[in-house]
Write a protein that holds these residues in place. Structure first.
Motif, mmCIF file in Angstrom:
data_model
loop_
_atom_site.group_PDB
_atom_site.id
_atom_site.type_symbol
_atom_site.label_atom_id
_atom_site.label_comp_id
_atom_site.label_asym_id
_atom_site.label_seq_id
_atom_site.Cartn_x
_atom_site.Cartn_y
_atom_site.Cartn_z
ATOM 1 N N GLU A 63 43.333 32.234 49.218
ATOM 2 C CA GLU A 63 42.689 31.667 50.406
ATOM 3 C C GLU A 63 41.956 32.698 51.253
ATOM 4 O O GLU A 63 40.813 32.501 51.635
ATOM 5 C CB GLU A 63 43.734 30.935 51.260
ATOM 6 N N ASP A 64 42.617 33.838 51.585
ATOM 7 C CA ASP A 64 41.998 34.763 52.537
ATOM 8 C C ASP A 64 40.849 35.551 51.921
ATOM 9 O O ASP A 64 39.815 35.758 52.527
ATOM 10 C CB ASP A 64 43.048 35.719 53.122
ATOM 11 N N MET A 65 41.007 35.992 50.686
ATOM 12 C CA MET A 65 39.971 36.714 49.954
ATOM 13 C C MET A 65 40.212 36.450 48.481
ATOM 14 O O MET A 65 41.258 36.812 47.946
ATOM 15 C CB MET A 65 40.033 38.223 50.252
ATOM 16 N N ASP A 66 39.265 35.810 47.825
ATOM 17 C CA ASP A 66 39.521 35.481 46.428
ATOM 18 C C ASP A 66 39.367 36.716 45.543
ATOM 19 O O ASP A 66 38.853 37.755 45.962
ATOM 20 C CB ASP A 66 38.646 34.311 45.957
ATOM 21 N N GLY A 67 39.825 36.584 44.299
ATOM 22 C CA GLY A 67 39.840 37.723 43.391
ATOM 23 C C GLY A 67 38.464 38.260 43.053
ATOM 24 O O GLY A 67 38.306 39.457 42.777
ATOM 25 N N ILE A 68 37.463 37.385 43.050
ATOM 26 C CA ILE A 68 36.104 37.837 42.749
ATOM 27 C C ILE A 68 35.578 38.723 43.877
ATOM 28 O O ILE A 68 34.998 39.794 43.635
ATOM 29 C CB ILE A 68 35.172 36.631 42.517
ATOM 30 N N GLN A 69 35.785 38.301 45.124
ATOM 31 C CA GLN A 69 35.357 39.117 46.270
ATOM 32 C C GLN A 69 36.031 40.480 46.250
ATOM 33 O O GLN A 69 35.383 41.511 46.475
ATOM 34 C CB GLN A 69 35.695 38.386 47.571
ATOM 35 N N LEU A 70 37.334 40.490 45.976
ATOM 36 C CA LEU A 70 38.073 41.749 45.959
ATOM 37 C C LEU A 70 37.607 42.635 44.804
ATOM 38 O O LEU A 70 37.439 43.848 44.967
ATOM 39 C CB LEU A 70 39.567 41.479 45.855
ATOM 40 N N GLY A 71 37.379 42.026 43.645
ATOM 41 C CA GLY A 71 36.893 42.803 42.505
ATOM 42 C C GLY A 71 35.555 43.466 42.791
ATOM 43 O O GLY A 71 35.325 44.624 42.420
ATOM 44 N N LEU A 72 34.661 42.748 43.463
ATOM 45 C CA LEU A 72 33.356 43.317 43.818
ATOM 46 C C LEU A 72 33.486 44.470 44.808
ATOM 47 O O LEU A 72 32.755 45.463 44.731
ATOM 48 C CB LEU A 72 32.452 42.226 44.396
ATOM 49 N N LYS A 73 34.427 44.351 45.745
ATOM 50 C CA LYS A 73 34.647 45.444 46.692
ATOM 51 C C LYS A 73 35.159 46.691 45.968
ATOM 52 O O LYS A 73 34.742 47.813 46.269
ATOM 53 C CB LYS A 73 35.641 45.019 47.782
ATOM 54 N N ILE A 74 36.080 46.492 45.020
ATOM 55 C CA ILE A 74 36.623 47.629 44.264
ATOM 56 C C ILE A 74 35.522 48.304 43.463
ATOM 57 O O ILE A 74 35.400 49.534 43.456
ATOM 58 C CB ILE A 74 37.764 47.155 43.341
ATOM 59 N N ILE A 88 43.694 36.503 36.441
ATOM 60 C CA ILE A 88 44.559 35.393 36.045
ATOM 61 C C ILE A 88 44.136 34.157 36.838
ATOM 62 O O ILE A 88 43.804 34.248 38.026
ATOM 63 C CB ILE A 88 46.062 35.716 36.283
ATOM 64 N N SER A 89 44.102 33.021 36.157
ATOM 65 C CA SER A 89 43.624 31.802 36.814
ATOM 66 C C SER A 89 44.127 30.576 36.060
ATOM 67 O O SER A 89 44.492 30.661 34.886
ATOM 68 C CB SER A 89 42.093 31.792 36.855
ATOM 69 N N GLY A 90 44.138 29.445 36.751
ATOM 70 C CA GLY A 90 44.471 28.182 36.113
ATOM 71 C C GLY A 90 43.244 27.504 35.534
ATOM 72 O O GLY A 90 43.344 26.451 34.907
ATOM 73 N N LYS A 91 42.061 28.097 35.735
ATOM 74 C CA LYS A 91 40.805 27.515 35.255
ATOM 75 C C LYS A 91 40.092 28.490 34.316
ATOM 76 O O LYS A 91 40.279 29.687 34.393
ATOM 77 C CB LYS A 91 39.888 27.184 36.439
ATOM 78 N N GLN A 92 39.233 27.944 33.453
ATOM 79 C CA GLN A 92 38.508 28.780 32.505
ATOM 80 C C GLN A 92 37.033 28.914 32.851
ATOM 81 O O GLN A 92 36.251 29.412 32.056
ATOM 82 C CB GLN A 92 38.636 28.187 31.090
ATOM 83 N N SER A 93 36.624 28.502 34.029
ATOM 84 C CA SER A 93 35.196 28.353 34.335
ATOM 85 C C SER A 93 34.599 29.518 35.124
ATOM 86 O O SER A 93 33.593 29.354 35.801
ATOM 87 C CB SER A 93 34.989 27.065 35.132
ATOM 88 N N TYR A 94 35.202 30.708 35.034
ATOM 89 C CA TYR A 94 34.730 31.810 35.871
ATOM 90 C C TYR A 94 34.039 32.933 35.089
ATOM 91 O O TYR A 94 33.726 33.978 35.655
ATOM 92 C CB TYR A 94 35.910 32.432 36.629
ATOM 93 N N ALA A 95 33.808 32.768 33.819
ATOM 94 C CA ALA A 95 33.364 33.875 32.969
ATOM 95 C C ALA A 95 32.119 34.584 33.523
ATOM 96 O O ALA A 95 32.097 35.819 33.632
ATOM 97 C CB ALA A 95 33.094 33.372 31.556
ATOM 98 N N MET A 96 31.070 33.861 33.870
ATOM 99 C CA MET A 96 29.839 34.487 34.340
ATOM 100 C C MET A 96 30.030 35.138 35.703
ATOM 101 O O MET A 96 29.404 36.155 36.011
ATOM 102 C CB MET A 96 28.702 33.448 34.388
ATOM 103 N N ASP A 97 30.890 34.562 36.553
ATOM 104 C CA ASP A 97 31.140 35.139 37.872
ATOM 105 C C ASP A 97 31.799 36.514 37.762
ATOM 106 O O ASP A 97 31.651 37.357 38.641
ATOM 107 C CB ASP A 97 32.050 34.218 38.687
ATOM 108 N N LEU A 98 32.539 36.733 36.665
ATOM 109 C CA LEU A 98 33.294 37.971 36.504
ATOM 110 C C LEU A 98 32.504 39.043 35.763
ATOM 111 O O LEU A 98 32.966 40.181 35.665
ATOM 112 C CB LEU A 98 34.593 37.697 35.726
#
Length: 239
Positions: A63-74, A88-98
Motif C-alpha cells: 500500500e505505502d510504496m509498491d515493489g516496482i516503485q522501490l525497485g526503481l529507487k534502488i 513475489i506476487s499473486g499475479k503474473q501480469s507485471y513482466a513488462m513493468d519489471l
C-alpha cells in the motif's frame, strides 16, 4: 554470508519465506542473515540508513510504496545494480513493468520450496562471481568502488578516507561500519584508525605494515598477535 531482505505486508508470506531460506542456508552450507520488512517505506529507510543486502525478496502489491516503485529507487536513485531483486506476487501480469529493474526472478504466490531454492542458488552463483564493491554515501550521492582497488581505509575523526590505487575519497562514517562490510574480502583491522587490504601489503613487520604505495601504517599493540595469525592464514600457513 548472504544478506537477505524480505519485504511483504503479509505476515504469513514473510514467515514462510524466512523458514525456507533458513532451511536452504543449512542445506547448502551458506550462512544467511535475514531481515524482514512489512512495507516498502520501511525497507527503503533501512537502505537509506547505509544498510545493504545481497538479495531482496520484494512483494509488488504493497500500500505505502509498491515493489516496482522501490525497485526503481534502488536501481535509478541509488544507482545500485549489484543487489539482486526477486519479485513475489499473486499475479503474473507485471513482466513488462519489471523489465528496467532487471529482477533475478519472479515468484508467484503461493511459494514453493523448489522454486525458491532454484532462485537461491542462482543468486548465490551471481553474487559469488561478481566483483565485490564497497558502497558508501557521500552527501546525497551513493558511490561504489571495487574492493580490489582499495589499498586501505583511514579514520580521520568522523571522516573515513578511502585510498585506492589511483585516487582518494572520503565520507562520514565509522571504521566499525566499514569493517563490517569488507571483513570477508581480505581486509585487516590493524589499528583503530587503519583497515588495510591484504593484497597491497608489501612488507609485514612486527609493529607496522608497508603498503604498495610505500606508506607505512602502524599495527596497534593489542592487535599484533591476531594480525600475525591472520596473515599466516591468508598466505597459506607459512612462517
Amino acid at each position: 554470508m548472504l544478506k537477505i531482505a524480505i519485504c511483504d505486508d503479509v505476515v504469513e508470506v514473510t514467515s514462510q519465506l524466512d523458514k525456507m531460506l533458513i532451511e536452504l542456508g543449512k542445506k547448502h552450507s551458506v550462512l544467511v542473515e535475514i531481515d524482514v520488512f512489512f512495507s516498502g517505506v520501511e525497507l527503503l529507510n533501512h537502505i537509506m540508513d547505509e544498510n545493504s543486502f545481497d538479495l531482496i525478496f520484494l512483494d509488488i502489491e504493497m500500500e505505502d510504496m509498491d515493489g516496482i516503485q522501490l525497485g526503481l529507487k534502488i536501481r535509478n536513485d541509488m544507482m545500485d545494480d549489484s543487489t539482486q531483486i526477486a519479485y513475489i506476487s499473486g499475479k503474473q501480469s507485471y513482466a513488462m513493468d519489471l523489465f528496467q529493474i532487471r529482477p533475478i526472478d519472479f515468484l508467484i504466490k503461493p511459494l514453493h520450496l523448489e522454486h525458491v531454492e532454484e532462485l537461491f542458488l542462482t543468486a548465490l552463483r551471481i553474487i559469488n562471481s561478481k566483483n565485490s564493491y564497497f558502497q558508501y554515501k557521500k552527501g546525497h550521492t551513493y558511490n561504489k568502488i571495487e574492493s580490489k582497488d582499495i589499498i586501505y581505509f583511514e579514520s580521520d575523526d568522523r571522516k573515513i578516507n578511502i585510498i585506492t590505487k589511483d585516487s582518494r575519497d572520503s565520507f562520514y562514517g565509522s571504521m566499525d561500519y566499514v569493517y563490517d562490510k569488507v571483513k570477508n574480502l581480505g581486509f585487516l583491522y590493524i589499528h583503530k584508525s587503519y583497515l588495510v587490504n591484504n593484497l597491497y601489503i608489501r612488507s609485514y613487520l612486527y609493529d607496522r605494515v608497508i603498503m604498495s604505495n610505500n606508506i607505512e601504517l602502524p599495527i596497534s599493540q593489542s592487535r599484533r598477535k591476531s594480525m600475525r595469525e591472520k596473515l599466516i592464514r591468508l598466505v597459506g600457513g607459512g612462517e
